[in-house]
Design an enzyme around this catalytic site. Structure first.
Site, PDB file in Angstrom:
ATOM      1  N   GLY A 107      18.628-127.444 103.089  1.00 58.16           N
ATOM      2  CA  GLY A 107      19.764-128.104 102.468  1.00 58.16           C
ATOM      3  C   GLY A 107      21.009-128.024 103.325  1.00 58.16           C
ATOM      4  O   GLY A 107      21.352-126.965 103.851  1.00 58.16           O
ATOM      5  N   GLY A 167      11.706-116.821  96.406  1.00 59.03           N
ATOM      6  CA  GLY A 167      11.886-115.373  96.345  1.00 59.03           C
ATOM      7  C   GLY A 167      12.751-114.843  97.462  1.00 59.03           C
ATOM      8  O   GLY A 167      13.199-113.694  97.417  1.00 59.03           O
ATOM      9  N   HIS A 179      12.155 -83.227  75.958  1.00 62.82           N
ATOM     10  CA  HIS A 179      11.707 -82.121  76.809  1.00 62.82           C
ATOM     11  C   HIS A 179      10.178 -82.058  76.798  1.00 62.82           C
ATOM     12  O   HIS A 179       9.552 -82.203  75.741  1.00 62.82           O
ATOM     13  CB  HIS A 179      12.268 -80.796  76.281  1.00 62.82           C
ATOM     14  N   GLY A 229      21.100 -96.737 108.466  1.00 61.83           N
ATOM     15  CA  GLY A 229      21.423 -97.220 107.133  1.00 61.83           C
ATOM     16  C   GLY A 229      20.213 -97.227 106.229  1.00 61.83           C
ATOM     17  O   GLY A 229      19.169 -96.627 106.539  1.00 61.83           O
ATOM     18  N   VAL A 230      20.312 -97.936 105.112  1.00 59.35           N
ATOM     19  CA  VAL A 230      19.249 -97.924 104.105  1.00 59.35           C
ATOM     20  C   VAL A 230      17.926 -98.441 104.676  1.00 59.35           C
ATOM     21  O   VAL A 230      16.874 -97.814 104.508  1.00 59.35           O
ATOM     22  CB  VAL A 230      19.664 -98.756 102.881  1.00 59.35           C
ATOM     23  N   GLY A 281      21.318-103.366 110.018  1.00 58.87           N
ATOM     24  CA  GLY A 281      21.926-104.103 108.916  1.00 58.87           C
ATOM     25  C   GLY A 281      21.672-105.596 108.992  1.00 58.87           C
ATOM     26  O   GLY A 281      20.927-106.086 109.859  1.00 58.87           O
TER      27      GLY A 281
END
Length: 484
Positions: A130, A54, A458, A198-199, A286
């Site tokens: 790896g 993940g 609506h 930032g985000v 970031g």
């Protein structure tokens, strides 16, 4: 770029050799999607992951932060329940450890599900680090001390990113945390200085402010979330300041130190030196690409742009049979984009001819109110098309938003000279879901006429999207506009 860990560990047992059509390095959103898609196409696929299935998103990024943001937003609602007739004698207490346990439960369920999907699709999961010393061979040093040499006809690099660590003094001190540590705190901080706007920064600022933390944002640029529509960011800044979040723009951090039992952040702002104090300092400036394990490919000529791997729109590198996706390729650091890149890379690795397009991917920000956008900003649109038309509809003009007591913000749409959608921005309720209508319209090359002719139910929030398009055409129904 080379680290000591790139060196082959000769103490491990001799390698076991296995052969695959495709080996994916990294099991984050891009990597696991690529592996599953390649397996669906009939490939013999292995995926290598050194830490957790993940990747950053599911374990210490998108998913856990959204779980805590949801909790924080629900907790904040108690401040205004009396306004809609729900009388609570006193605001409930908040249990941070319980919230963290809920977050961990969500993460475990998702990551276990991804692992099960990989296995169900016949993908071999190889745990370990790896390293590619030569094209076509991935050497995996496994936790139990064994080594596998995976021979691959094609390789997809999906190692993701790591938090950026600015080089100012004090960044390694106690109570200086990054996003990963912020998700594991055992209590709600009394105060927090957030370096960055930032985000990641604004989401955590929103989260901790809702839980009762005194939050200060320090951003070196003139605006938070600098790439977004300026009027959207101004609305967010207004909301944050109303909630008591201090925002300091054009302010460059110089150092972090300890003073009077707290963390002290010294900076230089528009008016000179300034100091901020807090129980914790959150560094959220970031993330950078993580090229770990690819030194061998670089030595063989892999084209790089600093830490990022250079790719074309088929996600191909300059080396035959080697692809790169997600944060490692650095096109944009969004999980849903990495997933699409993973599908494109997998299709091409299995013999297809698919191209990646970035024009219509949505950009979500999970503050409350939420922000979401797609395509161009107004300034960008005007550079491209001087005849651009702008439509804006406030949530206060939408019946469902009014009924739900969620009227903060607006929807904005940019229409080109031929009636095409050039971009859209939403700040308000459920923005991250609603933006998909504009993404789909742009992807399908729909015109404003086709959106206007589509009946929206609506009362719903989605009505505001059509109304914004009507506004661009100077024919809005639920706000007054002068006739053409």
């Amino acid at each position: 770029m080379t680290t000591a860990s790139d060196t082959t560990n000769t103490a491990l047992t001799p390698a076991v050799h296995e052969t695959y059509d495709l080996v994916v390095i990294g099991a984050g959103p891009g990597g696991y999607v690529a592996a599953i898609r390649a397996a669906q196409l009939g490939g013999r696929v292995a995926i290598v992951e050194k830490q957790y299935i993940g990747g950053t998103c599911l374990n210490v990024g998108c998913i856990p932060s959204k779980a805590l943001l949801h909790i924080a937003e629900e907790y904040q609602r108690f401040d205004s329940l009396a306004e809609i007739g729900i009388i609570v004698p006193q605001k409930p207490t908040f249990d941070m450890p319980a919230a963290v346990r809920h977050k961990a439960k969500v993460v475990k369920q998702l990551t276990s599900g991804v692992a099960a999907l990989l296995k169900a699709n016949g993908v071999t999961i190889v745990n370990g680090r790896g390293v590619i010393d030569e094209p076509g061979v991935v050497t995996v040093d496994q936790p139990e001390g064994t080594r596998k040499a995976l021979h691959a006809n094609k390789i997809i690099l999906a190692q993701g990113s790591v938090p950026a660590r600015p080089p100012f003094p004090g960044i390694d001190g106690a109570k200086v945390i990054f996003s990963t540590e912020a998700l594991e705190l055992d209590h709600v901080p009394e105060s927090l200085v957030c370096i960055g706007g930032g985000v990641i920064a604004v989401e955590f600022a929103c989260l901790f402010n809702a839980l009762g933390t005194k939050v200060t944002i320090v951003e070196m640029l003139p605006s938070m979330i600098a790439y977004e529509e300026p009027d959207v960011v101004k609305q967010l800044e207004k909301t944050f300041r109303k909630r008591g979040i201090d925002i300091h723009l054009n302010t460059r951090v110089e150092a972090i130190s300890d003073a009077d039992g707290k963390k002290s952040v010294t900076a230089t702002g528009p008016n000179g030196p300034i100091t901020f104090s807090g129980e914790y300092v959150l560094v959220a400036v970031g993330r950078g690409a993580n090229p770990e394990g690819v030194k061998g490919l670089i030595d063989h000529g892999l084209a790089m742009d600093r830490a990022k791997v250079i790719v074309n729109d088929k996600m191909e590198t300059n080396m035959a049979g080697v692809y790169a996706i997600g944060d490692l390729s650095g096109k944009t650091q969004l999980a849903h984009v990495a997933m699409m890149e993973g599908e494109v890379a997998a299709e091409n690795a299995m013999g297809g001819d698919v191209h990646m397009s970035y024009a219509t991917f949505p950009r979500p920000v999970y503050t409350f109110p939420e922000i979401a956008s797609v395509g161009l900003t107004e300034a960008q649109a005007r550079e491209q098309d001087p005849g651009v038309k702008v439509g804006t509809i406030p949530w206060a003009a939408n019946g469902k938003a009014l009924a739900s007591d969620a009227t903060e913000g607006f929807t904005k749409v940019l229409v080109g000279s031929y009636g095409e959608i050039l971009g859209a921005s939403i700040i308000g309720p459920d923005a991250t879901n609603l933006i998909t209508e504009f993404s789909l319209a742009m992807q399908g090359e729909l015109t404003v006429s086709e959106i206007i002719e589509t009946t929206h139910p609506h009362p719903t929030l989605s009505e505001a999207l059509r109304e914004a398009v009507l506004s661009a055409e100077k024919r809005a129904i639920h706000i007054y506009q002068r006739a053409k």
